[in-house]
Design a protein around this motif. Sequence first.
Motif, PDB file in Angstrom:
ATOM      1  N   GLU A  60       0.982  -1.206   0.009  1.00  0.00           N
ATOM      2  CA  GLU A  60      -0.080  -0.395  -0.019  1.00  0.00           C
ATOM      3  C   GLU A  60       1.209   1.541   0.028  1.00  0.00           C
ATOM      4  O   GLU A  60       2.418   1.552   0.621  1.00  0.00           O
ATOM      5  N   THR A  61       0.453   1.868  -0.966  1.00  0.00           N
ATOM      6  CA  THR A  61       1.094   3.430  -1.586  1.00  0.00           C
ATOM      7  C   THR A  61       0.154   4.714  -1.317  1.00  0.00           C
ATOM      8  O   THR A  61      -0.824   5.217  -1.571  1.00  0.00           O
ATOM      9  N   PRO A  62       0.285   5.790  -0.749  1.00  0.00           N
ATOM     10  CA  PRO A  62      -0.438   6.768   0.096  1.00  0.00           C
ATOM     11  C   PRO A  62       0.238   7.534  -1.642  1.00  0.00           C
ATOM     12  O   PRO A  62       0.443   6.980  -2.779  1.00  0.00           O
ATOM     13  N   VAL A  63      -1.165   7.825  -1.971  1.00  0.00           N
ATOM     14  CA  VAL A  63      -1.562   8.624  -3.345  1.00  0.00           C
ATOM     15  C   VAL A  63      -2.435   9.818  -3.118  1.00  0.00           C
ATOM     16  O   VAL A  63      -3.075  10.338  -2.165  1.00  0.00           O
ATOM     17  N   VAL A  64      -1.520  10.485  -4.323  1.00  0.00           N
ATOM     18  CA  VAL A  64      -2.255  12.431  -4.653  1.00  0.00           C
ATOM     19  C   VAL A  64      -3.206  12.497  -5.249  1.00  0.00           C
ATOM     20  O   VAL A  64      -2.849  12.675  -6.257  1.00  0.00           O
ATOM     21  N   ILE A  65      -3.917  12.773  -5.172  1.00  0.00           N
ATOM     22  CA  ILE A  65      -5.445  13.238  -5.869  1.00  0.00           C
ATOM     23  C   ILE A  65      -5.691  14.413  -6.551  1.00  0.00           C
ATOM     24  O   ILE A  65      -6.087  15.076  -5.325  1.00  0.00           O
TER      25      ILE A  65
END
Length: 94
Positions: A60-65
Amino acid sequence: MYPDGSLTEVRIWQVNKDAAFPTGVQYSFYFIGPPPECAIIVGYDNHHGKGRHRHAQGRETPVVIPSVSALLQQFRREVAEHLRARGIALKGTS
């Protein structure tokens, strides 16, 4: 569901705005591989406690959307790429 047995699940629902869901939207997008493993190939969600993140290759990796709509488009592109790699073409994709 796709010809090889893989499938996508896309869920978007409205929730109360709070610190965990500042936009008032919760989402879950998953592309699940074919049986018998039915493993998550790629997924995105923002469930409570973890925030926005991506699932791929068991991590799991953080995302910026910029928006849920933009993320859904990205997800659909990734699914199409994975299917093309398996020789499965989708209508309306290149």
